[in-house]
Scaffold this motif. Structure first.
Motif, PDB file in Angstrom:
ATOM      1  N   SER A   1      30.360  31.016  41.720  1.00  0.00           N
ATOM      2  CA  SER A   1      31.543  31.664  41.162  1.00  0.00           C
ATOM      3  C   SER A   1      32.418  30.595  40.519  1.00  0.00           C
ATOM      4  O   SER A   1      32.813  29.628  41.173  1.00  0.00           O
ATOM      5  N   ILE A   2      32.672  30.767  39.236  1.00  0.00           N
ATOM      6  CA  ILE A   2      33.437  29.798  38.468  1.00  0.00           C
ATOM      7  C   ILE A   2      34.755  30.433  38.046  1.00  0.00           C
ATOM      8  O   ILE A   2      34.759  31.560  37.529  1.00  0.00           O
ATOM      9  N   GLU A   3      35.855  29.728  38.253  1.00  0.00           N
ATOM     10  CA  GLU A   3      37.141  30.230  37.772  1.00  0.00           C
ATOM     11  C   GLU A   3      37.292  29.830  36.306  1.00  0.00           C
ATOM     12  O   GLU A   3      37.183  28.665  35.947  1.00  0.00           O
ATOM     13  N   LEU A   4      37.519  30.835  35.467  1.00  0.00           N
ATOM     14  CA  LEU A   4      37.592  30.630  34.018  1.00  0.00           C
ATOM     15  C   LEU A   4      38.932  31.109  33.484  1.00  0.00           C
ATOM     16  O   LEU A   4      39.567  32.001  34.056  1.00  0.00           O
ATOM     17  N   ILE A   5      39.337  30.522  32.373  1.00  0.00           N
ATOM     18  CA  ILE A   5      40.580  30.913  31.705  1.00  0.00           C
ATOM     19  C   ILE A   5      40.271  31.213  30.246  1.00  0.00           C
ATOM     20  O   ILE A   5      39.682  30.379  29.548  1.00  0.00           O
TER      21      ILE A   5
ATOM     22  N   ASP B   1      37.082  40.999  36.597  1.00  0.00           N
ATOM     23  CA  ASP B   1      38.447  41.280  37.034  1.00  0.00           C
ATOM     24  C   ASP B   1      39.368  40.163  36.538  1.00  0.00           C
ATOM     25  O   ASP B   1      38.974  38.989  36.550  1.00  0.00           O
ATOM     26  N   VAL B   2      40.572  40.520  36.143  1.00  0.00           N
ATOM     27  CA  VAL B   2      41.438  39.545  35.477  1.00  0.00           C
ATOM     28  C   VAL B   2      42.793  39.406  36.158  1.00  0.00           C
ATOM     29  O   VAL B   2      43.278  40.322  36.828  1.00  0.00           O
ATOM     30  N   THR B   3      43.403  38.250  35.960  1.00  0.00           N
ATOM     31  CA  THR B   3      44.811  37.994  36.275  1.00  0.00           C
ATOM     32  C   THR B   3      45.466  37.524  34.984  1.00  0.00           C
ATOM     33  O   THR B   3      44.962  36.596  34.332  1.00  0.00           O
ATOM     34  N   VAL B   4      46.554  38.181  34.605  1.00  0.00           N
ATOM     35  CA  VAL B   4      47.191  37.894  33.318  1.00  0.00           C
ATOM     36  C   VAL B   4      48.452  37.075  33.527  1.00  0.00           C
ATOM     37  O   VAL B   4      49.277  37.386  34.396  1.00  0.00           O
ATOM     38  N   ASP B   5      48.599  36.029  32.738  1.00  0.00           N
ATOM     39  CA  ASP B   5      49.789  35.191  32.771  1.00  0.00           C
ATOM     40  C   ASP B   5      50.168  34.864  31.330  1.00  0.00           C
ATOM     41  O   ASP B   5      49.445  35.215  30.402  1.00  0.00           O
ATOM     42  N   ASN B   6      51.306  34.193  31.148  1.00  0.00           N
ATOM     43  CA  ASN B   6      51.717  33.831  29.793  1.00  0.00           C
ATOM     44  C   ASN B   6      50.670  32.932  29.145  1.00  0.00           C
ATOM     45  O   ASN B   6      50.375  31.846  29.650  1.00  0.00           O
ATOM     46  N   GLY B   7      50.118  33.384  28.045  1.00  0.00           N
ATOM     47  CA  GLY B   7      49.196  32.565  27.277  1.00  0.00           C
ATOM     48  C   GLY B   7      47.796  32.450  27.825  1.00  0.00           C
ATOM     49  O   GLY B   7      46.973  31.714  27.270  1.00  0.00           O
ATOM     50  N   LYS B   8      47.486  33.181  28.896  1.00  0.00           N
ATOM     51  CA  LYS B   8      46.133  33.039  29.453  1.00  0.00           C
ATOM     52  C   LYS B   8      45.741  34.235  30.318  1.00  0.00           C
ATOM     53  O   LYS B   8      46.589  34.950  30.868  1.00  0.00           O
ATOM     54  N   VAL B   9      44.433  34.400  30.425  1.00  0.00           N
ATOM     55  CA  VAL B   9      43.840  35.417  31.287  1.00  0.00           C
ATOM     56  C   VAL B   9      42.826  34.704  32.173  1.00  0.00           C
ATOM     57  O   VAL B   9      41.904  34.051  31.670  1.00  0.00           O
ATOM     58  N   THR B  10      43.001  34.803  33.481  1.00  0.00           N
ATOM     59  CA  THR B  10      42.128  34.101  34.431  1.00  0.00           C
ATOM     60  C   THR B  10      41.161  35.095  35.064  1.00  0.00           C
ATOM     61  O   THR B  10      41.533  36.226  35.385  1.00  0.00           O
ATOM     62  N   PHE B  11      39.909  34.656  35.250  1.00  0.00           N
ATOM     63  CA  PHE B  11      38.899  35.528  35.849  1.00  0.00           C
ATOM     64  C   PHE B  11      37.800  34.671  36.464  1.00  0.00           C
ATOM     65  O   PHE B  11      37.698  33.468  36.194  1.00  0.00           O
ATOM     66  N   PHE B  12      36.970  35.278  37.300  1.00  0.00           N
ATOM     67  CA  PHE B  12      35.851  34.586  37.928  1.00  0.00           C
ATOM     68  C   PHE B  12      34.539  35.126  37.373  1.00  0.00           C
ATOM     69  O   PHE B  12      34.394  36.329  37.130  1.00  0.00           O
ATOM     70  N   GLY B  13      33.584  34.229  37.176  1.00  0.00           N
ATOM     71  CA  GLY B  13      32.271  34.642  36.709  1.00  0.00           C
ATOM     72  C   GLY B  13      31.262  33.545  36.990  1.00  0.00           C
ATOM     73  O   GLY B  13      31.601  32.499  37.549  1.00  0.00           O
ATOM     74  N   ASP B  14      30.008  33.763  36.582  1.00  0.00           N
ATOM     75  CA  ASP B  14      28.979  32.751  36.741  1.00  0.00           C
ATOM     76  C   ASP B  14      28.751  32.031  35.413  1.00  0.00           C
ATOM     77  O   ASP B  14      29.538  32.174  34.484  1.00  0.00           O
TER      78      ASP B  14
END
Length: 391
Positions: free
Chosen positions: A4-8, A29-42
């Motif tokens: 599992s890799i954390e990606l932006i 699945d995503v987490t939204v912040d100013n200027g970026k969207v963070t998610f986990f994937g392979d």
């Protein structure tokens, strides 16, 4: 083993929700912040997001995040991160940086500290004192915001707006990622007509055609991470093969681009050919005042001249007025205009139904949105036609 890799996925201000929607569509699945969207994937997520994200700027591997108010803290916590898991012995790893509202405000010093910390970690892993950096490129970024340091590696290389079809450029081109974002915010669908009456070198119509045919925007280019040994080559081959299989070239699109400049229209046609969508767009030399259509329930989506110099303002006012007059003849259409012209609504002739702040490069703009009526729902075969009573 799948890891599992954390990606932006980075995003221009105002397009975060658009990018988040695109990432979700790919199954993450995503987490939204100013200027970026963070998610986990392979590893496959790196391939798919680079190929498919239309409105994101880059895809980054998030290596770590921590508080750092001294150079010693920055050094020690950077060195503790698992750099050898990603960087091979011959990796070329330049360090870029930025600092906002942080005690460590000297970006060159922060870059030097991070570089030194990564080298120390590499020495420990590879049992050598010097690295030639002749291999694949791994651009590391240290971003400090309010004393929180985020360390990333860029998987994209050249920004994702570089689709590969725009070899030439007109004077004020719209970034491909922003053009795709404008289409997404407008909720244009490929079964509806689309007109850009200030099409310039064709970016909005071309991005619409790519969406209409479900063509992955990154299919015609390469990415930095394609050269990384940690991502098996067969994953990129598989991701590209799947993308090509999902294309739908049979969809008939009604996309039109008009302008008054023959030279930029020639550029637009060239770019459409490069993108493989030349047959899906009709470009024509027509001034905005003379644009008309008998089609119904269409969309105007456009980026007209803004007028950044004083002498240009009368022309901008004239064009804005003409655009408003043209739109008034299209009673079932919707209209979406990105502009930095502060008096846009006044000269257009009506207040926007909705506005959204966006940035075209570093220029603050408003995205003026005028909603037309929804088209009638198609009548089901079993339903009798509605009869009007004429007495």
């Amino acid at each position: 083993m799948v890891r599992s890799i954390e990606l932006i996925a980075t995003a221009t201000f105002g397009l975060e929700s658009v990018v988040a929607h695109e990432v979700k569509k790919l199954g993450y699945d995503v987490t939204v912040d100013n200027g970026k969207v963070t998610f986990f994937g392979d590893e496959m997520a790196i391939c798919k997001t680079n190929l498919w994200l239309r409105s994101a700027d880059r895809v980054l591997v998030k290596m770590g995040q921590f508080k750092a108010t001294t150079f010693e803290e920055l050094f020690q916590q950077t060195r503790a991160l698992p750099w050898p898991d990603w960087l091979p012995e011959d990796a070329n790893f330049p360090v870029e940086g930025k600092s906002v509202k942080s005690q460590l405000h000297s970006v060159p010093d922060c870059q030097a500290i991070v570089k030194k910390a990564v080298v120390e970690k590499m020495k420990q892993a590879y049992k050598k004192e010097w690295f030639a950096e002749t291999g694949p490129r791994y651009t590391i970024e240290v971003a400090l915001l309010k004393d929180i340091a985020t360390l990333t590696i860029d998987t994209s290389g050249v920004g994702l707006h570089k689709r590969g079809y725009r070899k030439l450029s007109s004077q004020a081109p719209l970034k491909e990622t922003l053009a795709a974002g404008l289409l997404s915010i407008a909720r244009w669908y490929p079964d509806r007509p689309l007109l850009d009456p200030f099409c310039g070198s064709g970016t909005i119509p071309i991005e619409a055609a790519l969406i209409g045919h479900n063509i992955a925007p990154g299919i015609g280019r390469n990415f930095a991470a394609e050269a990384w040994p940690v991502i098996p080559r067969e994953l990129w081959v598989k991701a590209r093969k799947e993308a090509l299989e999902q294309e739908n070239r049979d969809v008939k699109l009604r996309i039109y681009g008009t302008d008054i400049d023959d030279e930029v229209l020639s550029l637009a046609r060239y770019h459409a050919r490069q993108a493989g969508v030349e047959d899906s767009i009709h470009f024509q030399r027509v001034p905005v005042a003379r644009v008309r259509s008998k089609q119904k329930y269409g969309f105007i989506i456009t980026n007209p001249p803004y007028g950044q110099r004083l002498g240009e303002m009368p022309e901008v006012e004239k064009l804005t007025r003409e655009l408003g007059e043209t739109y008034s003849t299209l009673d079932t259409w919707s209209c979406f205009v990105i502009s930095s012209f502060e008096k846009f609504e006044r000269f257009f002739g009506r207040k926007a139904d909705k506005k959204r702040k966006l940035y075209n490069g570093r220029m603050e703009c408003q995205y003026y949105q005028y909603f037309g009526p929804r088209p009638p729902r198609p009548q089901r075969p079993e339903e009798p036609p509605v009869q009007e009573n004429i007495d």
